[in-house]
Design an enzyme around this catalytic site. Structure first.
Site, mmCIF file in Angstrom:
data_model
loop_
_atom_site.group_PDB
_atom_site.id
_atom_site.type_symbol
_atom_site.label_atom_id
_atom_site.label_comp_id
_atom_site.label_asym_id
_atom_site.label_seq_id
_atom_site.Cartn_x
_atom_site.Cartn_y
_atom_site.Cartn_z
ATOM 1 N N LYS A 13 -13.749 7.929 1.103
ATOM 2 C CA LYS A 13 -14.353 7.555 2.382
ATOM 3 C C LYS A 13 -15.208 8.710 2.909
ATOM 4 C CE LYS A 13 -10.579 4.588 4.123
ATOM 5 N NZ LYS A 13 -11.338 3.349 4.336
ATOM 6 N N ARG A 52 -4.495 -4.210 -0.399
ATOM 7 C CA ARG A 52 -4.198 -5.511 -1.024
ATOM 8 C C ARG A 52 -3.402 -5.325 -2.315
ATOM 9 N NH1 ARG A 52 -10.519 -6.875 -1.133
ATOM 10 N NH2 ARG A 52 -10.351 -5.522 0.679
HETATM 11 N N1 BES Z 1 -7.532 1.044 5.438
HETATM 12 C C1 BES Z 1 -8.797 0.466 5.185
HETATM 13 C C2 BES Z 1 -9.222 -0.538 6.251
HETATM 14 C C3 BES Z 1 -9.454 -0.005 7.631
HETATM 15 C C4 BES Z 1 -10.722 0.295 8.058
HETATM 16 C C5 BES Z 1 -8.405 0.129 8.507
HETATM 17 C C6 BES Z 1 -10.943 0.755 9.328
HETATM 18 C C7 BES Z 1 -8.612 0.596 9.786
HETATM 19 C C8 BES Z 1 -9.888 0.904 10.202
HETATM 20 C C9 BES Z 1 -8.795 -0.269 3.835
HETATM 21 O O1 BES Z 1 -7.947 0.250 2.875
HETATM 22 C C10 BES Z 1 -10.182 -0.172 3.304
HETATM 23 O O2 BES Z 1 -10.625 0.918 3.093
HETATM 24 N N2 BES Z 1 -10.840 -1.308 3.126
HETATM 25 C C11 BES Z 1 -12.166 -1.340 2.646
HETATM 26 C C12 BES Z 1 -12.281 -2.468 1.667
HETATM 27 C C13 BES Z 1 -13.551 -2.449 0.885
HETATM 28 C C14 BES Z 1 -13.578 -1.288 -0.073
HETATM 29 C C15 BES Z 1 -13.653 -3.761 0.136
HETATM 30 C C16 BES Z 1 -13.113 -1.552 3.835
HETATM 31 O O3 BES Z 1 -12.752 -2.277 4.763
HETATM 32 O O4 BES Z 1 -14.164 -0.950 3.839
HETATM 33 ZN ZN ZN Z 2 -8.777 1.838 1.770
#
Ligand code: BES
Ligand code: ZN
Ligand code: ZN
Length: 508
Positions: free
Chosen positions: A284, A358
């Site tokens: 990230k 997931r």
């Molecule tokens: N933990 C994150 C989702 C999240 C984002 C929680 C902002 C709280 C605040 C999750 O694991 C994630 O990173 N999801 C990705 C999925 C994508 C790679 C398909 C996302 O939402 O960007």
């Molecule tokens: Zn994530």
């Protein structure tokens, strides 16, 4: 905080802060505010009448007005708290109003206060009492645990004054207890969610769950890598393998005192417990990455629901499966392109290691079914996309069964929380089809990201026979960026009270 329910005249009650609620009874939308006291007590009416007429206080939701040394009252201060339009007044506004009073008192070092039970035909006494207890406790929480100047000025005593009903009545006393149990469990989760990743590791989450279980009489097991391998949890293990912190698979069980019939539903609660989500190899951006300490909010919520269930003792079997690990980049970390085999036997092509929630839930959902769950509910901070769709107002609800979804939506009128149903019909399955494996963890499309994640989870829920399942995506509603007049900024503790009510709705 101790909450007492008493029969006593509000005028004669000696307290540093007496709180009375007022609503706006304006007839039309654009007519001037008509603040109206929600108490017919003549002394309270007399003391407040000039101020209600002055126009200085409009009784808007969250508005306050302080009277010092109020005439004819034993109380040293009288606080008017607005609850907004009278036509919209419900337990929800009262919960918020009670919170406003507590958050007024705390910074002024007032450690006790008394509420006058509001009188309104649309709100029965027991739900009003429960809402005040909940609102007071939810408001009595702040996030400054690690500050030397922590304003640890928690309330000591809150008294609810009632008249015209018997305060010793069992149903009213249990309304107080229920409100306390639910709100204290919500704050228990908020404390966990607020913990930094270096302190709340998966192992530590396991310890806290076990301590809670011992305190409230629940069965608890905490497993780690060995057990994951034994169970064949290839999806969960893939996420965990990039961290030097071992994963924790936590199982909590609640058995009602008298055994329900063997064909009665068994509720399985599954929580995403990523104690820190760096994104892994699909790392990230640095900005706001600190927030990813709260990627275990789904897990904390489920542990908190079990804490509430253990005390409320509904006649329904409930088990919780918590999948906790860190998502880290490392020489041993899983990579885009990897293929892993979930506990169910399905193979998964990894496209993005940041779609890790997931994966751990896939194995958690499958495991809960092998433990006997016949109804499933999972909660997770799963996608940024749910915030794009619903903002920070509603959390997302996905389900494979209309009746089960409705049963959840029906209890929102009790808890005042907001969830909006989102689609996860098979039309969206294209998005997770893989050329390489049975499914892929993301990557089909940049649209409908929250639904794509739900489609992935649905692959791990039985469809023949159908296991009714609810997925709650709380990513955008779990952390409040700004404080509200009735609630601190930080972890909201969303979903705990509603999930608990939903579980109770299955009791015989
Ligand atoms: N933990 C994150 C989702 C999240 C984002 C929680 C902002 C709280 C605040 C999750 O694991 C994630 O990173 N999801 C990705 C999925 C994508 C790679 C398909 C996302 O939402 O960007
Ligand atoms: Zn994530
Ligand atoms: Zn995550």
């Amino acid at each position: 905080m101790k909450i007492n329910l008493l029969n006593h005249s509000a005028a004669d009650w000696n307290t540093p802060l007496l709180v009375v609620f007022a609503a706006d009874a304006a007839a039309a939308k654009d007519s001037p505010a008509t603040p109206t006291l929600l108490s017919t007590h003549p002394t309270l009416q007399a003391a407040t009448a000039p101020w209600l007429e002055s126009g200085e206080f409009k009784a808007g939701l969250g508005e306050t007005f302080l009277l010092t040394a109020p005439v004819g009252l034993q109380a040293r201060r009288l606080l008017l708290v607005g609850v907004g339009k009278i036509a919209k007044f419900s337990a929800h506004e009262l919960r918020q109003g009670a919170g406003v009073a507590v958050r007024y008192a705390r910074p002024r070092s007032l450690r006790e206060l008394a509420f006058v039970l509001p009188e309104h035909p649309s709100l029965a006494t027991a739900p009003a009492i429960r809402a005040m207890a909940e609102g007071a406790i939810i408001a009595d929480f702040d996030i400054d645990f690690y500050r030397a100047d922590r304003k640890n000025l928690g309330m000591e005593t809150v008294t609810i004054l009632v008249s015209g009903v018997d305060a010793t009545d069992a149903s009213l006393q249990s309304a107080v207890r229920e409100g306390c149990t639910l709100a204290e469990s919500q704050n228990f989760a908020r404390t966990l969610i607020n913990e930094p990743g270096n302190i709340l590791t998966p192992t530590e989450l396991g310890r806290r769950a076990a301590a809670m279980a011992a305190e409230f009489g629940l069965a608890c097991e905490v497993h780690s890598t060995e057990k994951l391998r034994e169970l064949g949890m290839g999806a969960f293990m893939a996420v965990a393998q990039g961290s030097s912190q071992p994963p924790a698979l936590i199982v909590l069980r609640y058995e009602p005192a008298s055994a329900p019939s063997p064909d009665a539903p068994v509720i399985g609660l599954v929580g995403k417990g990523i104690t820190f989500d760096t994104g892994g190899i699909s790392i990230k951006p640095a900005e706001n990455m600190d927030r990813m300490k709260y990627d275990m909010a789904g897990a904390a919520s489920m542990i908190a629901v079990m804490r509430a269930i253990a005390q409320l003792k509904p006649a329904v079997r409930v088990l919780a499966v918590i999948c906790s690990c860190e998502n880290m980049p490392d020489g041993r970390a899983y990579k885009p392109g990897d293929v892993v085999t979930a506990m169910s036997g399905k193979t998964i092509e990894i496209i993005n290691t940041d779609a890790e929630g997931r994966l751990v839930l896939a194995d958690g959902l499958h495991y809960a079914q092998t433990l006997g769950a016949t109804r499933l509910l999972n909660a997770a901070t799963l996608t940024g996309a749910i915030g794009a769709a619903l903002g920070q107002v509603n959390a997302g609800l996905f389900s494979n069964d209309d009746a089960t979804a409705q049963q959840f939506l029906d209890v929102l009128s009790i808890t005042g929380e907001k969830f909006w149903r989102m689609p996860c019909t098979d039309d969206y399955r294209e998005q997770i089809k893989s050329q390489i494996a049975d499914i892929m963890n993301t990557g089909g499309s940049r649209f409908a990201g929250a639904t794509a994640a739900a489609m992935f989870l649905k692959e791990f829920v039985g469809d023949d026979p159908l296991i009714p399942w609810i997925h709650l995506d709380i990513a955008a509603t779990t952390w409040l960026d700004d404080q509200k007049p009735w609630q601190s900024r930080g972890p909201s503790g969303i979903a705990i009270r509603t999930i608990t009510e939903w579980v109770r709705s299955y009791a015989g």
